[in-house]
Design a protein around this motif. Structure first.
Motif, PDB file in Angstrom:
ATOM      1  N   GLU A  29      20.173  11.246 -11.149  1.00 56.75           N
ATOM      2  CA  GLU A  29      20.131  10.231 -10.306  1.00 56.75           C
ATOM      3  C   GLU A  29      19.350   9.301 -10.766  1.00 56.75           C
ATOM      4  O   GLU A  29      19.289   7.833 -10.567  1.00 56.75           O
ATOM      5  CB  GLU A  29      19.142  10.762  -8.927  1.00 56.75           C
ATOM      6  CG  GLU A  29      18.933   9.972  -7.687  1.00 56.75           C
ATOM      7  CD  GLU A  29      18.534  10.527  -6.660  1.00 56.75           C
ATOM      8  OE1 GLU A  29      17.906   9.774  -5.866  1.00 56.75           O
ATOM      9  OE2 GLU A  29      18.641  11.799  -6.465  1.00 56.75           O
ATOM     10  N   MET A  30      18.188   9.330 -11.610  1.00 56.05           N
ATOM     11  CA  MET A  30      17.360   8.330 -12.386  1.00 56.05           C
ATOM     12  C   MET A  30      18.443   7.659 -13.180  1.00 56.05           C
ATOM     13  O   MET A  30      18.198   6.387 -13.314  1.00 56.05           O
ATOM     14  CB  MET A  30      16.292   9.141 -13.318  1.00 56.05           C
ATOM     15  CG  MET A  30      15.242   9.733 -12.335  1.00 56.05           C
ATOM     16  SD  MET A  30      14.008  10.683 -13.311  1.00 56.05           S
ATOM     17  CE  MET A  30      13.993  10.073 -15.063  1.00 56.05           C
ATOM     18  N   LYS A  31      19.380   8.192 -13.744  1.00 55.10           N
ATOM     19  CA  LYS A  31      20.255   7.368 -14.697  1.00 55.10           C
ATOM     20  C   LYS A  31      20.877   6.572 -14.123  1.00 55.10           C
ATOM     21  O   LYS A  31      21.372   4.997 -14.188  1.00 55.10           O
ATOM     22  CB  LYS A  31      21.072   8.258 -15.584  1.00 55.10           C
ATOM     23  CG  LYS A  31      22.034   7.700 -16.610  1.00 55.10           C
ATOM     24  CD  LYS A  31      22.821   8.681 -17.428  1.00 55.10           C
ATOM     25  CE  LYS A  31      23.816   8.057 -18.410  1.00 55.10           C
ATOM     26  NZ  LYS A  31      24.333   9.035 -18.962  1.00 55.10           N
ATOM     27  N   GLN A  32      21.520   6.847 -12.759  1.00 52.75           N
ATOM     28  CA  GLN A  32      22.278   5.851 -11.977  1.00 52.75           C
ATOM     29  C   GLN A  32      21.408   4.934 -11.179  1.00 52.75           C
ATOM     30  O   GLN A  32      22.125   3.921 -11.177  1.00 52.75           O
ATOM     31  CB  GLN A  32      22.949   6.778 -10.815  1.00 52.75           C
ATOM     32  CG  GLN A  32      24.160   7.761 -11.114  1.00 52.75           C
ATOM     33  CD  GLN A  32      24.575   8.690  -9.989  1.00 52.75           C
ATOM     34  OE1 GLN A  32      23.862   8.555  -9.014  1.00 52.75           O
ATOM     35  NE2 GLN A  32      25.414   9.271 -10.391  1.00 52.75           N
ATOM     36  N   ARG A  33      20.199   5.134 -11.207  1.00 56.85           N
ATOM     37  CA  ARG A  33      19.492   4.025 -10.390  1.00 56.85           C
ATOM     38  C   ARG A  33      18.715   2.893 -11.365  1.00 56.85           C
ATOM     39  O   ARG A  33      17.995   2.003 -10.985  1.00 56.85           O
ATOM     40  CB  ARG A  33      18.315   4.724  -9.758  1.00 56.85           C
ATOM     41  CG  ARG A  33      18.570   5.484  -8.713  1.00 56.85           C
ATOM     42  CD  ARG A  33      17.719   5.958  -7.576  1.00 56.85           C
ATOM     43  NE  ARG A  33      18.054   6.934  -6.743  1.00 56.85           N
ATOM     44  CZ  ARG A  33      17.502   6.545  -5.398  1.00 56.85           C
ATOM     45  NH1 ARG A  33      16.674   5.647  -5.216  1.00 56.85           N
ATOM     46  NH2 ARG A  33      18.226   7.283  -4.421  1.00 56.85           N
ATOM     47  N   ARG A  34      18.998   3.158 -12.659  1.00 57.15           N
ATOM     48  CA  ARG A  34      18.508   2.121 -13.702  1.00 57.15           C
ATOM     49  C   ARG A  34      19.215   0.878 -13.421  1.00 57.15           C
ATOM     50  O   ARG A  34      18.375  -0.016 -13.576  1.00 57.15           O
ATOM     51  CB  ARG A  34      19.054   2.666 -15.255  1.00 57.15           C
ATOM     52  CG  ARG A  34      17.990   3.652 -15.744  1.00 57.15           C
ATOM     53  CD  ARG A  34      18.201   3.988 -16.979  1.00 57.15           C
ATOM     54  NE  ARG A  34      17.439   5.257 -17.654  1.00 57.15           N
ATOM     55  CZ  ARG A  34      17.947   6.042 -18.387  1.00 57.15           C
ATOM     56  NH1 ARG A  34      19.165   5.862 -18.866  1.00 57.15           N
ATOM     57  NH2 ARG A  34      17.254   7.077 -18.582  1.00 57.15           N
ATOM     58  N   ALA A  35      20.304   0.546 -13.100  1.00 59.61           N
ATOM     59  CA  ALA A  35      20.904  -0.462 -12.802  1.00 59.61           C
ATOM     60  C   ALA A  35      21.590  -0.662 -11.388  1.00 59.61           C
ATOM     61  O   ALA A  35      22.041   0.497 -10.813  1.00 59.61           O
ATOM     62  CB  ALA A  35      22.163  -0.702 -13.792  1.00 59.61           C
ATOM     63  N   TYR A  36      21.720  -1.834 -10.867  1.00 57.20           N
ATOM     64  CA  TYR A  36      22.195  -2.069  -9.546  1.00 57.20           C
ATOM     65  C   TYR A  36      23.812  -1.480  -9.451  1.00 57.20           C
ATOM     66  O   TYR A  36      24.684  -1.627 -10.480  1.00 57.20           O
ATOM     67  CB  TYR A  36      22.172  -3.253  -8.918  1.00 57.20           C
ATOM     68  CG  TYR A  36      22.814  -3.445  -7.575  1.00 57.20           C
ATOM     69  CD1 TYR A  36      22.396  -3.158  -6.620  1.00 57.20           C
ATOM     70  CD2 TYR A  36      24.047  -4.154  -7.326  1.00 57.20           C
ATOM     71  CE1 TYR A  36      22.663  -3.079  -5.317  1.00 57.20           C
ATOM     72  CE2 TYR A  36      24.564  -4.351  -6.342  1.00 57.20           C
ATOM     73  CZ  TYR A  36      23.838  -3.738  -5.094  1.00 57.20           C
ATOM     74  OH  TYR A  36      24.528  -4.131  -3.860  1.00 57.20           O
ATOM     75  N   GLU A  37      24.111  -0.711  -8.575  1.00 57.92           N
ATOM     76  CA  GLU A  37      25.410  -0.314  -8.292  1.00 57.92           C
ATOM     77  C   GLU A  37      26.133  -0.915  -7.118  1.00 57.92           C
ATOM     78  O   GLU A  37      25.544  -0.706  -6.048  1.00 57.92           O
ATOM     79  CB  GLU A  37      25.434   1.152  -8.257  1.00 57.92           C
ATOM     80  CG  GLU A  37      27.122   1.933  -8.233  1.00 57.92           C
ATOM     81  CD  GLU A  37      27.160   3.378  -8.351  1.00 57.92           C
ATOM     82  OE1 GLU A  37      27.881   3.938  -8.869  1.00 57.92           O
ATOM     83  OE2 GLU A  37      25.968   3.775  -7.864  1.00 57.92           O
ATOM     84  N   LYS A  38      27.275  -1.747  -7.102  1.00 56.86           N
ATOM     85  CA  LYS A  38      27.714  -2.413  -6.044  1.00 56.86           C
ATOM     86  C   LYS A  38      28.185  -1.464  -5.173  1.00 56.86           C
ATOM     87  O   LYS A  38      28.672  -0.206  -5.523  1.00 56.86           O
ATOM     88  CB  LYS A  38      28.891  -3.366  -6.502  1.00 56.86           C
ATOM     89  CG  LYS A  38      28.512  -4.476  -7.318  1.00 56.86           C
ATOM     90  CD  LYS A  38      29.504  -5.286  -7.833  1.00 56.86           C
ATOM     91  CE  LYS A  38      31.042  -5.540  -7.081  1.00 56.86           C
ATOM     92  NZ  LYS A  38      31.858  -6.393  -7.559  1.00 56.86           N
TER      93      LYS A  38
END
Length: 88
Positions: A29-38
């Motif tokens: 989850e931390m890796k996914q939240r590093r950048a904005y995901e449309k």
């Protein structure tokens, strides 16, 4: 999340904490939240994850019913016992 430190063994407590965090999916989850995901990308990712989970479940079910062969287990290698070096 809570980890007890026993006998001032911080290294062991850190290993336990990392294992718990890995199991809970915190690192993913931390890796996914590093950048904005449309939102459209998020829906596509979640759909592919759902498909992957469904295929895995179907594969396991087919293996239990005997329709597919079960994966072969790797045999653990035979370890040779260590011989202590003579003290000088």
């Amino acid at each position: 999340m809570q980890v007890l430190v026993r006998d001032n063994n911080v290294e062991q407590a850190l290993r336990v904490l990392k294992k718990k965090m890995q199991r809970e999916g915190v690192f993913r989850e931390m890796k996914q939240r590093r950048a904005y995901e449309k939102p459209s990308e998020r829906r596509a990712r979640e759909a592919t994850e759902a498909i992957r989970r469904a295929r895995k479940l179907a594969r396991k079910k087919a293996q239990q019913e005997g329709l597919l062969p079960r994966p072969k287990r790797k045999q653990p290698e035979q370890r040779t016992p260590r011989v202590a070096a003579p003290a000088l």
